[in-house]
Design an enzyme around this catalytic site. Structure first.
Site, PDB file in Angstrom:
ATOM      1  CG  ASP A  59      -1.813   1.234   1.255  1.00  0.00           C
ATOM      2  OD1 ASP A  59      -1.605   2.159   0.433  1.00  0.00           O
ATOM      3  OD2 ASP A  59      -2.716   1.290   2.094  1.00  0.00           O
ATOM      4  CE1 TYR A 151      -6.958  10.606 -11.677  1.00  0.00           C
ATOM      5  CE2 TYR A 151      -7.502  12.134 -13.437  1.00  0.00           C
ATOM      6  CZ  TYR A 151      -6.946  10.930 -13.016  1.00  0.00           C
ATOM      7  OH  TYR A 151      -6.372  10.080 -13.941  1.00  0.00           O
ATOM      8  CE  LYS A 155      -3.306  10.807 -12.118  1.00  0.00           C
ATOM      9  NZ  LYS A 155      -2.319   9.728 -12.010  1.00  0.00           N
ATOM     10  CB  ILE A 184      -6.782   4.778 -21.365  1.00  0.00           C
ATOM     11  CG1 ILE A 184      -5.883   5.977 -21.739  1.00  0.00           C
ATOM     12  CG2 ILE A 184      -6.185   3.451 -21.808  1.00  0.00           C
ATOM     13  CD1 ILE A 184      -5.569   6.147 -23.202  1.00  0.00           C
ATOM     14  CB  THR A 186      -8.484   1.103 -17.498  1.00  0.00           C
ATOM     15  OG1 THR A 186      -8.927   2.305 -16.847  1.00  0.00           O
ATOM     16  CG2 THR A 186      -7.375   1.418 -18.488  1.00  0.00           C
ATOM     17  N   PRO A 187     -10.610  -0.456 -16.067  1.00  0.00           N
ATOM     18  CG  PRO A 187     -10.108  -2.330 -14.757  1.00  0.00           C
ATOM     19  CD  PRO A 187      -9.570  -1.487 -15.872  1.00  0.00           C
TER      20      PRO A 187
END
Ligand code: NAD
Length: 247
Positions: A59, A151, A155, A184, A186-187
């Site tokens: 983690d 977020y 970034k 992209i 993805t999950p």
């Protein structure tokens, strides 16, 4: 085999983009430490040699985890010459919606862990004389998307941190670049589509190339940036977004 003989750490290796990067690095000949808080399911079943990928569970938000990981990987695989920070989380909301926990978790994974891993890895990367860091930032760190302040900000910090590393350690042979992906599949992205009731085709129609990006396309750029083919590329924040504009 442009990464033959290289030793590379890839974080977020159980995720959509990280697993593609770990597999691509191994396919190019690197020994890969595949790091995630859950086990990364990549290896011989993907046609890769058994010794190419070694999983490590950590983690990365735990303060000691990053330095311990670098030491553990060094003992197990040898000193690393490549580091790919791909682990990431996304908490949604504008500034009136996100709370301190959203902010702390986002910055803990997306920024603090990246900073600590880079710091712990730098001695090995400097010793390697051609060490390379690739940090997976986001297009939203360059052009903020609405309703994702934590977020976006995290970034932007990753892109700036990466440029700072390139400037500070270039003279010691370390290159550092960030990759700024757009949408992209993805999950992480699937979750966003599900939460908002958006069809994949609807999102694809906002992208000039007419489709979402693939994890393998981000992986291709990553192995290039790690390799000596990118020997004069450092301090860059490279968008891979199919010409989509955030708005
Ligand atoms: P993902 O959710 O599939 O993978 C993220 C991985 O990070 C997961 O396997 C998760 O277990 C791991 N992780 C999270 N917290 C961790 C922690 N504390 N310690 C260790 N591992 C941890 O997401 P993805 O779409 O593959 O995204 C990978 C990276 O690419 C992220 O940094 C993300 O922000 C960035 N990115 C993704 C997209 C996209 O469209 N998918 C766009 C731009 C940027």
């Amino acid at each position: 085999m442009e990464l033959q003989g290289r030793r590379v750490i890839v974080t977020g290796a159980a995720g959509g983009i990280g697993s593609a990067i770990a597999a691509a690095c191994a396919r190019q000949g690197a020994l890969v430490a595949a790091v995630d808080r859950i086990e990364a399911a990549i290896g011989p079943e993907d046609g890769l040699p058994a010794e190419a990928i070694t999983p490590f569970i950590a983690d990365l938000t735990e303060p000691q985890a990053c330095s311990e990981l670098i030491a553990e990987v060094g003992e197990s695989l040898g000193e690393i010459d490549g580091l790919v920070n791909c682990a990431g989380v996304m908490r949604r909301g504008d500034l009136l919606e996100v709370d301190d926990d959203d902010w702390a978790v986002t910055f803990g994974v997306n920024v603090d862990a990246v900073m600590r891993l880079c710091r712990a890895a730098l001695p090995s990367l400097i010793a390697a004389e051609s060490g390379a860091i690739v940090n997976i930032a986001s297009q939203w760190g360059l052009q903020p998307a609405r309703g994702h302040i934590a977020y976006n900000s995290s970034k932007a910090a990753v892109a700036s941190l990466t440029r700072s590393l390139a400037v500070d350690f270039g003279a010691q042979g370390v290159r550092a670049n960030s990759i700024c992906p757009g949408e992209i599949l993805t999950p992480m992205l699937q979750q966003k589509l599900d939460d908002n009731g958006i069809a994949e085709s609807e999102l694809a129609s906002t992208i000039p190339l007419g489709r979402l990006g693939r994890p393998s396309e981000v992986a291709e750029l990553t192995t290039f940036l790690l390799s000596d083919r990118a020997s004069f590329i450092s301090g860059a924040a490279i968008e891979i977004a199919g010409a989509q504009q955030v708005g």
